[in-house]
Design a protein around this motif. Structure first.
Motif, PDB file in Angstrom:
ATOM      1  N   SER A   7       6.356  16.889  -0.783  1.00 13.16           N
ATOM      2  CA  SER A   7       6.167  17.008  -2.229  1.00 13.16           C
ATOM      3  C   SER A   7       7.275  16.287  -2.977  1.00 13.16           C
ATOM      4  O   SER A   7       7.018  15.545  -3.943  1.00 13.16           O
ATOM      5  CB  SER A   7       6.139  18.484  -2.630  1.00 13.16           C
ATOM      6  OG  SER A   7       6.042  18.612  -4.033  1.00 13.16           O
ATOM      7  N   LYS A  31       0.305  14.148  -8.996  1.00 13.43           N
ATOM      8  CA  LYS A  31      -0.699  15.167  -8.687  1.00 13.43           C
ATOM      9  C   LYS A  31      -0.659  15.572  -7.210  1.00 13.43           C
ATOM     10  O   LYS A  31      -0.754  16.758  -6.872  1.00 13.43           O
ATOM     11  CB  LYS A  31      -2.092  14.643  -9.044  1.00 13.43           C
ATOM     12  CG  LYS A  31      -2.334  14.423 -10.527  1.00 13.43           C
ATOM     13  CD  LYS A  31      -2.491  15.754 -11.246  1.00 13.43           C
ATOM     14  CE  LYS A  31      -2.956  15.544 -12.679  1.00 13.43           C
ATOM     15  NZ  LYS A  31      -3.136  16.818 -13.405  1.00 13.43           N
ATOM     16  N   ILE A  32      -0.518  14.583  -6.326  1.00 11.83           N
ATOM     17  CA  ILE A  32      -0.475  14.873  -4.885  1.00 11.83           C
ATOM     18  C   ILE A  32       0.703  15.782  -4.561  1.00 11.83           C
ATOM     19  O   ILE A  32       0.609  16.662  -3.700  1.00 11.83           O
ATOM     20  CB  ILE A  32      -0.382  13.556  -4.078  1.00 11.83           C
ATOM     21  CG1 ILE A  32      -1.656  12.733  -4.256  1.00 11.83           C
ATOM     22  CG2 ILE A  32      -0.148  13.844  -2.592  1.00 11.83           C
ATOM     23  CD1 ILE A  32      -1.545  11.309  -3.733  1.00 11.83           C
ATOM     24  N   ASN A  34       1.733  18.236  -5.887  1.00  9.79           N
ATOM     25  CA  ASN A  34       1.457  19.647  -6.154  1.00  9.79           C
ATOM     26  C   ASN A  34       0.121  20.104  -5.575  1.00  9.79           C
ATOM     27  O   ASN A  34      -0.403  21.144  -5.978  1.00  9.79           O
ATOM     28  CB  ASN A  34       1.466  19.900  -7.673  1.00  9.79           C
ATOM     29  CG  ASN A  34       2.834  19.622  -8.287  1.00  9.79           C
ATOM     30  OD1 ASN A  34       3.797  20.291  -7.978  1.00  9.79           O
ATOM     31  ND2 ASN A  34       2.890  18.618  -9.145  1.00  9.79           N
ATOM     32  N   ASP A  35      -0.401  19.337  -4.635  1.00 12.91           N
ATOM     33  CA  ASP A  35      -1.702  19.666  -4.056  1.00 12.91           C
ATOM     34  C   ASP A  35      -1.545  19.938  -2.553  1.00 12.91           C
ATOM     35  O   ASP A  35      -1.271  19.025  -1.772  1.00 12.91           O
ATOM     36  CB  ASP A  35      -2.688  18.521  -4.286  1.00 12.91           C
ATOM     37  CG  ASP A  35      -4.114  18.899  -3.910  1.00 12.91           C
ATOM     38  OD1 ASP A  35      -4.388  19.047  -2.705  1.00 12.91           O
ATOM     39  OD2 ASP A  35      -4.938  19.061  -4.827  1.00 12.91           O
ATOM     40  N   GLU A  36      -1.721  21.182  -2.161  1.00 10.06           N
ATOM     41  CA  GLU A  36      -1.489  21.572  -0.770  1.00 10.06           C
ATOM     42  C   GLU A  36      -2.458  20.891   0.194  1.00 10.06           C
ATOM     43  O   GLU A  36      -2.071  20.531   1.312  1.00 10.06           O
ATOM     44  CB  GLU A  36      -1.589  23.098  -0.632  1.00 10.06           C
ATOM     45  CG  GLU A  36      -0.472  23.862  -1.326  1.00 10.06           C
ATOM     46  CD  GLU A  36       0.897  23.567  -0.722  1.00 10.06           C
ATOM     47  OE1 GLU A  36       1.005  23.468   0.519  1.00 10.06           O
ATOM     48  OE2 GLU A  36       1.863  23.415  -1.499  1.00 10.06           O
ATOM     49  N   ASP A  37      -3.697  20.701  -0.213  1.00 12.51           N
ATOM     50  CA  ASP A  37      -4.677  20.073   0.679  1.00 12.51           C
ATOM     51  C   ASP A  37      -4.277  18.636   1.017  1.00 12.51           C
ATOM     52  O   ASP A  37      -4.327  18.213   2.181  1.00 12.51           O
ATOM     53  CB  ASP A  37      -6.066  20.083   0.031  1.00 12.51           C
ATOM     54  CG  ASP A  37      -6.633  21.480  -0.121  1.00 12.51           C
ATOM     55  OD1 ASP A  37      -6.252  22.367   0.672  1.00 12.51           O
ATOM     56  OD2 ASP A  37      -7.444  21.688  -1.045  1.00 12.51           O
ATOM     57  N   LEU A  38      -3.884  17.889  -0.002  1.00 12.02           N
ATOM     58  CA  LEU A  38      -3.521  16.490   0.236  1.00 12.02           C
ATOM     59  C   LEU A  38      -2.173  16.370   0.937  1.00 12.02           C
ATOM     60  O   LEU A  38      -1.968  15.469   1.762  1.00 12.02           O
ATOM     61  CB  LEU A  38      -3.520  15.716  -1.079  1.00 12.02           C
ATOM     62  CG  LEU A  38      -4.883  15.598  -1.780  1.00 12.02           C
ATOM     63  CD1 LEU A  38      -4.803  14.652  -2.958  1.00 12.02           C
ATOM     64  CD2 LEU A  38      -5.970  15.147  -0.804  1.00 12.02           C
ATOM     65  N   PHE A  88      -8.000  12.058 -10.630  1.00  7.59           N
ATOM     66  CA  PHE A  88      -7.513  12.839  -9.499  1.00  7.59           C
ATOM     67  C   PHE A  88      -8.596  13.611  -8.744  1.00  7.59           C
ATOM     68  O   PHE A  88      -8.612  13.570  -7.503  1.00  7.59           O
ATOM     69  CB  PHE A  88      -6.388  13.790  -9.915  1.00  7.59           C
ATOM     70  CG  PHE A  88      -5.766  14.480  -8.727  1.00  7.59           C
ATOM     71  CD1 PHE A  88      -5.026  13.759  -7.798  1.00  7.59           C
ATOM     72  CD2 PHE A  88      -5.968  15.838  -8.494  1.00  7.59           C
ATOM     73  CE1 PHE A  88      -4.477  14.366  -6.678  1.00  7.59           C
ATOM     74  CE2 PHE A  88      -5.421  16.459  -7.389  1.00  7.59           C
ATOM     75  CZ  PHE A  88      -4.670  15.723  -6.478  1.00  7.59           C
ATOM     76  N   PRO A  89      -9.521  14.315  -9.402  1.00  2.27           N
ATOM     77  CA  PRO A  89     -10.557  15.016  -8.631  1.00  2.27           C
ATOM     78  C   PRO A  89     -11.384  14.063  -7.760  1.00  2.27           C
ATOM     79  O   PRO A  89     -11.752  14.405  -6.631  1.00  2.27           O
ATOM     80  CB  PRO A  89     -11.420  15.667  -9.715  1.00  2.27           C
ATOM     81  CG  PRO A  89     -10.528  15.784 -10.892  1.00  2.27           C
ATOM     82  CD  PRO A  89      -9.647  14.568 -10.848  1.00  2.27           C
ATOM     83  N   LYS A  92      -9.149  12.972  -4.814  1.00  2.00           N
ATOM     84  CA  LYS A  92      -9.042  14.035  -3.815  1.00  2.00           C
ATOM     85  C   LYS A  92     -10.320  14.145  -2.998  1.00  2.00           C
ATOM     86  O   LYS A  92     -10.277  14.288  -1.765  1.00  2.00           O
ATOM     87  CB  LYS A  92      -8.721  15.370  -4.483  1.00  2.00           C
ATOM     88  CG  LYS A  92      -8.562  16.520  -3.487  1.00  2.00           C
ATOM     89  CD  LYS A  92      -8.103  17.805  -4.159  1.00  2.00           C
ATOM     90  CE  LYS A  92      -7.973  18.932  -3.140  1.00  2.00           C
ATOM     91  NZ  LYS A  92      -7.483  20.194  -3.755  1.00  2.00           N
TER      92      LYS A  92
END
Length: 341
Positions: A7, A31-32, A34-38, A88-89, A92
């Motif tokens: 992160s 954005k990445i 803060n995105d656990e999946d990515l 971003f959506p 992702k």
């Protein structure tokens, strides 16, 4: 790699590298972060590779042959990109639906951007070395990628929209801003280069369509000029005698130094690659260069070894003499700060 470290890498990438250079990558990296999946997908990237660069390049690479809606946000893939606030959506969703392909690319590919414009701050060093010693130069570039920087003496340069250096009759011109001291007068005389050797873990063969596409995927979407410079450099490079060698530079550098012509001045250089080398091996590289210097003097021009500054050292009989140290240049060499010491 733990998500907290990843992160932070994406946050730093957005703030320090993308800001003012790539709005799309700045937005995505933020954005990445803060995105656990990515972050989980990015955690499969080898630790010796810069994760933000490799993830974004791999996506760019897959998009080049895709009709996915995500292509509508990339200035490299559409003449009228959609607003980045909406991306971003869709980004992702693309990553999640292409996880297997991306994971394979993470293991097969390296971040080996061949930024030609970095020649703009390397070239003045080379002309100064040639003017001082009046010997042909022999280049060894570490992390040479496709070897485009090995042709630096065949490019034309324009500094601060005023000083033009013409080495070839074509229209190929590298523009860069010098924010530092006055460039050396040696710029008026192009150096003679007798050998051009590049070392890379995975040299890129520009004649291979897939490898060339990867190199282009490493160019950020908004950087149209970089893509043009890349295409225009190809016919120049194809005319030069460049030897690209696959392997570990730290293991090969002493052996390669022995095939350099004795009447040549050896110049070993690398830009934006040493940060991918483990710290203990960076120290080993310096020791190797000192050993080489016991048989012949050499110059070492580099950055990102132990700091982000740009260095030019002269090494002779195991002693390192600092010729100049310059502040951190722009990552894509849009500007640099020349120093005469």
């Amino acid at each position: 790699m733990p998500h907290t470290i990843l992160s932070r890498q994406f946050q730093m990438f957005a703030q320090q590298e993308c800001q003012g250079s790539s709005p799309l990558y700045e937005h995505l990296a933020t954005k990445i972060a803060n995105d656990e999946d990515l972050l989980d997908i990015a955690s499969s990237i080898p630790q010796d590779q810069p994760a933000p660069n490799l993830l974004l390049a791999a996506v760019h690479y897959l998009l080049a042959t895709s009709n996915d809606p995500l292509t509508n946000y990339y200035a490299s893939l559409t003449p009228s990109p959609h607003p980045i606030q909406e991306v971003f959506p869709i980004f992702k969703a693309f990553v999640l639906s292409h996880t297997n392909e991306l994971t394979t690319l993470f293991q097969e590919k390296l971040v080996q951007t061949n930024e030609i414009r970095r020649c703009a701050y390397l070239y003045p060093m080379m002309t100064e070395i040639y003017a001082k010693h009046q010997q042909p130069l022999a280049f060894i570039e570490i992390g040479a990628s496709a070897g485009l920087q090995l042709g630096m003496d065949h490019y034309n340069y324009c500094y601060n929209q005023q000083l033009s250096i013409i080495n070839t009759e074509n229209d190929y011109m590298l523009f860069s801003e010098n924010r530092g001291e006055t460039l050396p007068t040696s710029l008026s005389q192009s150096p003679i280069v007798c050998q051009r050797i590049g070392i890379d873990l995975k040299p890129i063969n520009l004649g291979n369509k897939v490898e060339s596409q990867w190199l282009q995927a490493l160019i950020w979407p908004e950087h149209h000029e970089r893509r043009i410079l890349f295409q225009q450099a190809l016919p120049i490079i194809n005319q030069l005698d460049i030897q690209l060698i696959k392997g570990d530079a730290i293991q090969l550098i002493k052996k390669l130094s022995r095939i350099i012509e004795q009447e040549a001045m050896l110049v070993i250089y690398h830009t934006h690659v040493a940060n991918q080398i483990p710290i203990e091996l960076r120290h080993k590289l310096i020791e190797q260069l000192k050993e080489i210097s016991m048989g012949r003097p050499l110059y070492h021009c580099y950055n990102n070894l132990f700091d982000t500054k740009l260095h030019q050292d002269f090494i002779d009989q195991g002693t390192i003499i600092s010729i100049r140290t310059m502040p951190r240049p722009d990552g894509h060499a849009r500007w640099f700060e020349w120093s005469n010491s």
